[in-house]
Design a protein around this motif. Sequence first.
Motif, PDB file in Angstrom:
ATOM      1  N   LEU A  24     -60.782 -38.468  78.651  1.00 54.01           N
ATOM      2  CA  LEU A  24     -61.204 -37.083  78.847  1.00 54.01           C
ATOM      3  C   LEU A  24     -60.772 -36.545  80.213  1.00 54.01           C
ATOM      4  O   LEU A  24     -61.182 -35.447  80.601  1.00 54.01           O
ATOM      5  N   ALA A  25     -59.963 -37.297  80.940  1.00 54.66           N
ATOM      6  CA  ALA A  25     -59.438 -36.918  82.253  1.00 54.66           C
ATOM      7  C   ALA A  25     -60.542 -36.707  83.280  1.00 54.66           C
ATOM      8  O   ALA A  25     -60.436 -35.894  84.189  1.00 54.66           O
ATOM      9  N   LEU A  26     -61.617 -37.486  83.151  1.00 49.63           N
ATOM     10  CA  LEU A  26     -62.702 -37.411  84.131  1.00 49.63           C
ATOM     11  C   LEU A  26     -62.629 -38.556  85.150  1.00 49.63           C
ATOM     12  O   LEU A  26     -63.313 -38.500  86.179  1.00 49.63           O
ATOM     13  N   TYR A  27     -61.791 -39.550  84.875  1.00 53.54           N
ATOM     14  CA  TYR A  27     -61.661 -40.716  85.755  1.00 53.54           C
ATOM     15  C   TYR A  27     -60.191 -41.068  85.828  1.00 53.54           C
ATOM     16  O   TYR A  27     -59.546 -41.282  84.801  1.00 53.54           O
ATOM     17  N   ALA A  28     -59.642 -41.129  87.051  1.00 58.03           N
ATOM     18  CA  ALA A  28     -58.204 -41.343  87.211  1.00 58.03           C
ATOM     19  C   ALA A  28     -57.853 -42.743  87.681  1.00 58.03           C
ATOM     20  O   ALA A  28     -56.685 -43.149  87.565  1.00 58.03           O
ATOM     21  N   ASP A  29     -58.778 -43.522  88.175  1.00 57.42           N
ATOM     22  CA  ASP A  29     -58.490 -44.870  88.709  1.00 57.42           C
ATOM     23  C   ASP A  29     -58.307 -45.866  87.569  1.00 57.42           C
ATOM     24  O   ASP A  29     -58.685 -45.611  86.418  1.00 57.42           O
ATOM     25  N   PRO A  30     -57.717 -47.056  87.880  1.00 58.08           N
ATOM     26  CA  PRO A  30     -57.557 -48.073  86.832  1.00 58.08           C
ATOM     27  C   PRO A  30     -58.914 -48.630  86.385  1.00 58.08           C
ATOM     28  O   PRO A  30     -59.877 -48.636  87.138  1.00 58.08           O
ATOM     29  N   ALA A  31     -58.966 -49.134  85.172  1.00 61.17           N
ATOM     30  CA  ALA A  31     -60.185 -49.726  84.609  1.00 61.17           C
ATOM     31  C   ALA A  31     -60.314 -51.162  85.116  1.00 61.17           C
ATOM     32  O   ALA A  31     -59.730 -52.088  84.568  1.00 61.17           O
ATOM     33  N   ASP A  32     -61.082 -51.338  86.190  1.00 59.82           N
ATOM     34  CA  ASP A  32     -61.243 -52.659  86.804  1.00 59.82           C
ATOM     35  C   ASP A  32     -62.585 -53.319  86.471  1.00 59.82           C
ATOM     36  O   ASP A  32     -62.863 -54.434  86.903  1.00 59.82           O
ATOM     37  N   GLY A  33     -63.457 -52.644  85.699  1.00 66.63           N
ATOM     38  CA  GLY A  33     -64.724 -53.238  85.285  1.00 66.63           C
ATOM     39  C   GLY A  33     -65.820 -53.166  86.328  1.00 66.63           C
ATOM     40  O   GLY A  33     -66.854 -53.807  86.161  1.00 66.63           O
ATOM     41  N   ARG A  34     -65.641 -52.369  87.390  1.00 67.06           N
ATOM     42  CA  ARG A  34     -66.670 -52.236  88.426  1.00 67.06           C
ATOM     43  C   ARG A  34     -67.221 -50.814  88.419  1.00 67.06           C
ATOM     44  O   ARG A  34     -66.464 -49.852  88.517  1.00 67.06           O
TER      45      ARG A  34
END
Length: 191
Positions: A140-150
């Motif tokens: 949904l373009a609300l989060y731009a960082d990589p998915a690191d699980g934190r």
Amino acid sequence: MAAGTAVAATAVMIGTDVLSGGRQDRAAPPDGGAPSPTATAPSSDEPAPTGSGSPSPHATPSSPAPDATHFGAPKATVKLYRTAEPRPPTPTRAAGTVIDSPSGPGPSTAPPPAPTGPIVLREGSSGPEVAELQERLRQLALYADPADGRYDADVRAAVSRYQQSYGVQGDPDGVYGTRTRASLEARTQLP
């Protein structure tokens, strides 16, 4: 009455040490009982001592009358002792490892059951559920960082923006609870 007089006379003779010749040990025996005489009665061959300690030449040897020396059979003395109560055993610490027996009764060694219902995620959480949340927010373009699980401050801010943008109520701001999850999963695909 004659018997009473004989008993009284015997008591006087015992009290004045006439029968033992004045030689009576007054030390108490170890059992704390009555004093016991240590000297024997004078025999017919030895003269009775006088007050000066030397035998008197005109003293007549005498032996006590049988009634005067016979006091009956000795009586047993019973002492009661109070024993101390036993001390409780000293506690000890066990060493080693405790292992549940698989065949015996007791706690199960099976892992605890998985939680039922959706898991609530918040800042400080981590793991694959957080990575999935990050991927859904990216769709949904609300989060731009990589998915690191934190679940850090950036993820919390993205969840808060989602809640405000889509009017999600019932979960605290920035917390991925049951209502926010249901809304986000309905608008996104499983990554």
